[in-house]
Design a protein around this motif. Sequence first.
Motif, mmCIF file in Angstrom:
data_model
loop_
_atom_site.group_PDB
_atom_site.id
_atom_site.type_symbol
_atom_site.label_atom_id
_atom_site.label_comp_id
_atom_site.label_asym_id
_atom_site.label_seq_id
_atom_site.Cartn_x
_atom_site.Cartn_y
_atom_site.Cartn_z
ATOM 1 N N LYS A 1 24.733 64.352 21.343
ATOM 2 C CA LYS A 1 25.520 63.366 22.090
ATOM 3 C C LYS A 1 26.513 63.956 23.074
ATOM 4 C CE LYS A 1 28.597 62.679 18.164
ATOM 5 N NZ LYS A 1 29.028 61.689 17.179
ATOM 6 N N TYR A 2 26.624 65.292 23.134
ATOM 7 C CA TYR A 2 27.571 65.905 24.070
ATOM 8 C C TYR A 2 26.877 66.587 25.237
ATOM 9 C CZ TYR A 2 30.546 64.853 20.194
ATOM 10 O OH TYR A 2 31.182 64.183 19.190
ATOM 11 N N TYR B 1 24.013 74.261 21.253
ATOM 12 C CA TYR B 1 25.158 73.786 20.482
ATOM 13 C C TYR B 1 25.684 74.853 19.528
ATOM 14 C CZ TYR B 1 24.884 68.859 21.807
ATOM 15 O OH TYR B 1 24.937 67.683 22.497
ATOM 16 N N GLU C 1 34.661 67.739 28.784
ATOM 17 C CA GLU C 1 34.290 66.865 27.680
ATOM 18 C C GLU C 1 32.860 66.381 27.904
ATOM 19 O OE1 GLU C 1 36.483 63.257 25.464
ATOM 20 O OE2 GLU C 1 37.771 64.759 26.417
ATOM 21 N N GLY C 2 32.014 66.600 26.899
ATOM 22 C CA GLY C 2 30.597 66.284 27.028
ATOM 23 C C GLY C 2 30.271 64.834 26.751
ATOM 24 N N ARG C 3 29.174 64.392 27.343
ATOM 25 C CA ARG C 3 28.605 63.069 27.101
ATOM 26 C C ARG C 3 27.092 63.218 27.151
ATOM 27 N NH1 ARG C 3 31.895 61.820 31.561
ATOM 28 N NH2 ARG C 3 29.993 61.407 32.724
ATOM 29 N N ARG C 4 26.426 62.324 26.507
ATOM 30 C CA ARG C 4 24.960 62.383 26.427
ATOM 31 C C ARG C 4 24.307 62.449 27.809
ATOM 32 N NH1 ARG C 4 22.311 61.275 22.019
ATOM 33 N NH2 ARG C 4 23.959 59.990 21.151
ATOM 34 N N LEU D 1 30.468 72.459 27.516
ATOM 35 C CA LEU D 1 30.821 71.076 27.233
ATOM 36 C C LEU D 1 31.349 71.049 25.806
ATOM 37 C CD1 LEU D 1 27.636 69.305 28.671
ATOM 38 C CD2 LEU D 1 29.867 69.571 29.774
ATOM 39 N N ASN E 1 33.135 68.463 22.389
ATOM 40 C CA ASN E 1 33.233 67.099 21.875
ATOM 41 C C ASN E 1 34.596 66.475 22.176
ATOM 42 O OD1 ASN E 1 34.426 68.853 19.984
ATOM 43 N ND2 ASN E 1 33.935 67.540 18.261
ATOM 44 N N THR F 1 38.767 70.881 19.709
ATOM 45 C CA THR F 1 37.329 71.070 19.833
ATOM 46 C C THR F 1 36.703 71.618 18.552
ATOM 47 O OG1 THR F 1 37.663 71.512 22.156
ATOM 48 C CG2 THR F 1 35.561 72.173 21.224
#
Length: 163
Positions: free
Chosen positions: A56-57, A62, A98-101, A127, A129, A134
Amino acid sequence: MEKIQNRYLSEILQYKKGAKLPKKTGQLYQVVPRQFTRLVCDVGFQRIFSNPKDPKYGQGIYFTDTPRRALEVFQTPKEESDLIYIFQAEVLVENPAEGRRDLPVLVPKTTFLKSKPYDFLDLCDSLVNVKYSTTIFVIPDSFQANPLYLFTCRRQGSGSTRI
């Protein structure tokens, strides 16, 4: 625990850390299925080697801030031996966004700072969360991470794992 030494990956990360201005790194963790552990040691981290339960980020590779959180974030395949493989890595984490999908992995810093003129070469290194507390980091390429240690953990009883 096995110490990983890959001079090639280490030198690339040192170069990236020192390019222009020195950059910040962190000691982060990733769960990897057994069949990919040697590949990580030889060629570095890749998206196909380890998948988060929910990306989702954004898309990328990851990592988490603790081994325990890695068990929560990553898919942990049931191995016949009930072993789980967790890498500790030095990861370049400077200039996060800040990550987003829906975000690509390479995000221009100016996307978030509207006061500066747009410069598509001024990119965020990762990116995250949450920017100020974090726990999850997403990097765009394997050359931003150097595997340091491989921890082999045994799953205890009904699915719990002791680290």
